[in-house]
Design an enzyme around this catalytic site. Structure first.
Site, PDB file in Angstrom:
ATOM      1  CG  ASP A 121      -1.458   0.884   1.463  1.00  0.00           C
ATOM      2  OD1 ASP A 121      -2.586   1.734   0.814  1.00  0.00           O
ATOM      3  OD2 ASP A 121      -1.408   1.294   2.383  1.00  0.00           O
ATOM      4  CG  ASP A 150      -1.163   7.022   0.208  1.00  0.00           C
ATOM      5  OD1 ASP A 150       0.122   8.164   0.228  1.00  0.00           O
ATOM      6  OD2 ASP A 150      -2.408   7.811  -0.280  1.00  0.00           O
ATOM      7  CB  CYS A 189     -14.103  -0.023  -9.631  1.00  0.00           C
ATOM      8  SG  CYS A 189     -13.140   0.112  -8.018  1.00  0.00           S
TER       9      CYS A 189
END
Length: 504
Positions: A338, A340, A423
């Protein structure tokens, strides 16, 4: 226009060139000699000289005082590729000139370098010097000396090679899976050429003294066969032609090793005729190889003895290292991060690359994984794009800054959708992880996802990958408990990297 005025204009143009010098080192004695030679060199001076100490530990190196600004950095003993990456990422000039710590530069080297770089168009990414290896005039060269002499015919040698920094950023710099000073420069050059750049031959000349590496130096050099396996995996079976090299001897070494193994096996089984025939074949192949190395040399008793012994040891060593390299590249693994609050500090809807700050320990953790040949990727939700908080160009600029500070990464997978768009890529859905594994050609069960919230771990589980949670102030207690039960939890990113290596 007078000749003097023309020279003045040329000198002013060259002086405007912006370049740094990066010297990776393990503290060899010639380093001080090289720095003094650069200090005395005539021509436009570099913005700075960056010496990258690649020893695993120890006190800072004592460097001679020179007139150019000098910095000393550490790369932790991870090899010349990692040391050069450490150096060029710390530089802020248009060009970065790499020098090995055992070369000797001439009194006009800075002038010649500047002339080589002057006027190169944006389509030219690098300038390579001509390397000269002086050999004894009173005798034939030894095997070690001839090995060094081969540098003179090599196509791209970072013993003295200058790269445009933007090209290094674009291709991710040196591949740190090459752990020694072998093939890492050819691999970078091939990737730069594949990116559409050209490499220019410079007119500057740099001297590389011949090496003398001890009795078993030629056997130790066979470790490079593992790097050849990585070259083949990255650039295809014709990589030798692409780098301008002739065919290697691996097939002949394999035949020699096979006949020697057959002789020993047949002898152990009591099949003496077979053993004798195989031994004769082994002796013939080994003798041919030994003579090929002895014939051009000084043929002293010591050199003949060394060639005879090492010619018997080289074939099995070469084959063993090649097998090791093939196994390494054929069982790929990947760690997907990941972005952030895992790799960089979390700034909500970050749009300014100047605000990118790596998390503590992130660079070291990534370096550890790269040194073990692990491919690295980023899987990141960026709904700020759909919400209109930043543009695609802003996102690209931020990610480029992350690449510059912490890269290279083999793949970036970003979900640009808002949560209500339903999505299949937004974490905790598995889409980003699956896409990264597919592009890296890594089985998804050989992937580890490292993140700071439950969605990262859930995406890993949904895709069939392993997950490691590194909690931060944003991590919910229930997410930590679920990760302890279904995945793994690490106190920081360094511990997560170590744990990833254990589970892969």
């Amino acid at each position: 226009m007078s000749r003097d005025v023309w020279h003045l204009g040329t000198a002013q143009a060259l002086q405007s060139l912006s370049y740094s010098i990066v010297i990776p080192t393990t503290g060899r004695p010639n380093l001080s000699t090289l720095l003094r030679a650069l200090d005395a060199s005539r021509g436009p001076h570099p913005a700075e000289v960056i010496v990258v100490d690649d020893r695993p530990a120890g006190e800072p190196l004592e460097l001679p005082r020179i007139r150019y600004p000098t910095r000393q950095l550490r790369s932790g003993g991870r090899g010349p590729a990692a040391a050069r990456n450490t150096g060029w990422r710390a530089a802020h000039t248009e060009w970065v000139a790499f020098l090995d710590d055992d070369v000797i530069t001439g009194e006009d080297w800075t002038q010649r370098l500047s002339e080589d770089l002057d006027g190169l168009g944006p389509g030219v990414a690098a300038s390579v010097a001509r390397i000269v290896v002086p050999l004894p005039e009173d005798r034939a060269a030894t095997d070690d000396e001839r090995d060094t002499q081969a540098l003179m015919g090599a196509k791209w040698i970072t013993a003295d090679m200058a790269y445009r920094r933007c090209a290094l950023v674009e291709v991710g710099g040196f591949d740190e899976r090459f752990p020694r000073a072998f093939r890492e420069d050819a691999d970078l050059a091939l990737r730069v050429c594949k990116a559409g750049y050209r490499i220019a031959d410079g007119r500057r000349v740099t001297t590389h003294p011949a090496r003398n590496g001890g009795f078993l130096a030629s056997v130790r050099r066979q470790r490079g066969n593992a790097d050849n396996a990585l070259m083949r995996a990255k650039h295809g079976r014709h990589w030798r032609q692409l780098t301008g090299e002739g065919p290697g001897r691996l097939r002949r070494h394999a035949l020699t090793t096979a006949t020697g193994g057959l002789a020993l096996g047949a002898l152990a089984a009591g099949r003496r005729v077979t053993a004798a025939l195989a031994a004769a074949a082994w002796a013939g192949l080994t003798g041919e190889f030994a003579w090929k190395r002895i014939e051009p040399g000084p043929r002293t008793p010591a050199e003949i003895t060394r060639m005879a012994v090492t010619s018997a040891l080289i074939p099995p060593a070469a084959c063993a290292h090649r097998v090791r390299g093939e196994l390494r590249v054929r069982t790929p693994s990947a760690v997907l991060f990941d972005r952030d609050d895992t790799l960089i500090e979390d700034v909500p809807y970050l749009a300014d690359p100047e605000k990118v700050r790596p998390m503590p320990g992130a660079a070291e953790a990534l370096a550890r994984l790269r040194s073990r040949g692990v491919q690295l990727g980023i899987v990141s939700n960026q709904s700020g794009l759909a919400r209109g908080y930043f543009t695609t160009e802003d996102l690209q600029a931020v990610n480029a800054r992350v690449d510059e500070l912490l890269g290279p990464f083999h793949t970036w997978q970003v979900c640009p959708h808002a949560p209500d768009e339903l999505c299949q890529c937004r974490k905790p859905k598995p889409g980003l992880v699956l896409r990264a594994a597919e592009l890296l050609r890594v089985p998804v069960h050989r992937c580890v996802v490292i993140g700071d919230i439950g969605a990262d771990i859930d995406a890993a589980k949904a895709a069939g990958a392993k997950g490691i949670l590194v909690p931060t102030r944003r991590t919910l207690p229930e997410e930590v408990e679920r990760a302890r039960r279904d995945a793994a939890v690490a106190p920081d990113i360094s511990a997560a990297a170590r744990l990833a290596l254990e589970v892969l």
